[in-house]
Design an enzyme around this catalytic site. Structure first.
Site: not given
Length: 352
Positions: A143-145
């Site tokens: 998942l993105d940051k």
């Protein structure tokens, strides 16, 4: 002591003819990241019909046999860090966590510490799978940051291979797999549901961004509008042709997105491509910042306080790598997104 190397053999299918070598490998060797496969190619560990090919961009021919020397799993080298984790489920094979915002998944340039991997090493000890490489032990998807929500991590190599195969297939042959997100987006599609089927590749000028591009990797996102929200009472929006739109035109909406593929930034790129970028997304929705003035005051404050893209991994359903049981995990909207949703709905927007 000699190190054993496993060799995989792949025959290029007719529909794969003309594709890049690294992309074909990424499809068939799901347990290794694309960057690691590229490194193996450049190191001479990949041969086509017995001849080593060191160019990841090499175009393959139908019927060609690709042999890949897959190295043994590497130990997890990042250090353990006592970072709190919200564990949804855990057994000897997998651990499922509810990822918070502002947490990078694995060490990389600019984020060598303070990552989810560092937290997992502290929590799981030496049990994490090493097949994903020393910086990505147990990681089968990301998942993105600043994207929150459900993630599953493998705790041994057998579980890693089984989960990686499910993520590579994305439910095409097994409908029990599901990966669904909730997104608050600008505006609202004029239909209740639809599909964005557009290839995604690196942006030609900004290497840290993705873009819809011909010749990119296939990508499909199925979306469904769950809620529509009106803007400021009495505010008439201006359409593309310079004419006022109907007063009831939604200023934002809550959309469920189900992934059929798992490309980097896929939902963010796809929703932006149909004119409905994720709210708070400074990379793909920067041009929509002026639309903040259309929001009710409470929603403006909630969006400003958000400070990230309004995207949340809501549902993850996988087949357990040992038992075969279908496990479904859910994570409801975290407080910052719930606040924005409530503020958007406050003026009396259609919640149907």
């Amino acid at each position: 002591m000699a190190v054993s190397v496993m060799q995989k053999s792949i025959v290029v299918a007719a529909e794969e003819a003309g594709e890049r070598l690294d992309r074909v490998l990424a499809r068939h060797v799901a347990e290794l990241s694309r960057s690691r496969l590229k490194a193996l190619i450049e190191a001479g560990a990949v041969a086509l019909d017995g001849r080593a090919i060191r160019d990841p961009n090499h175009r393959v021919n139908s019927g060609t046999t690709i042999a890949v020397d897959v190295p043994p799993p590497e130990p997890a080298k990042p250090t353990a860090e006592a970072i709190p984790l919200r564990v949804i489920y855990e057994d000897d094979d997998i651990i499922v966590i509810d990822k918070p915002r502002n947490l990078v998944v694995h060490p990389a340039a600019g984020n060598w510490t303070g990552t989810l991997v560092n937290a997992l090493i502290a929590h799981c000890g030496d049990s994490l799978s090493g097949i994903g490489g020393e910086r990505r032990p147990g990681i089968v998807h990301r998942l993105d940051k600043d994207t929150t929500g459900v993630m599953v991590v493998a705790k041994n190599d057998r579980a890693h291979q089984a989960l990686a195969a499910q993520f590579a297939d994305h439910g095409k042959t097994d409908e029990s797999f599901e990966r669904s997100y909730l997104a608050l987006v600008w505006g609202a599609p004029d239909r209740p549901h639809g599909t964005v089927d557009k290839p995604i590749d690196r942006h030609p000028k900004a290497r840290d961004r993705m873009a819809v591009r011909q010749g990119g990797r296939e990508a499909a996102t199925h979306w469904q509008v769950l809620e529509r929200y009106a803007g400021k009472p009495g505010h008439r929006r201006i359409g593309k042709a310079g004419k006022p739109e109907k007063p009831e035109a939604p200023v934002a909406s809550l959309v469920a997105c189900r992934l059929e593929t798992g490309r980097t930034h896929q939902i963010r790129v796809h929703m932006a491509s149909i004119g409905h970028p994720v709210m708070g997304d400074q990379v793909y929705g920067g041009g929509f910042r002026t639309k903040t003035a259309l929001l009710p005051p409470e929603a403006q404050a909630a969006l400003e306080a958000l400070g990230r893209q309004a995207l949340h991994a809501h549902i993850l359903a996988v087949k357990h790598p040992s038992t075969g049981a279908i496990l479904t995990f859910r994570s409801e909207l975290p407080p910052d997104l719930a606040r924005l949703r409530t503020a958007l709905a406050a003026p009396g927007g259609d919640r149907g």
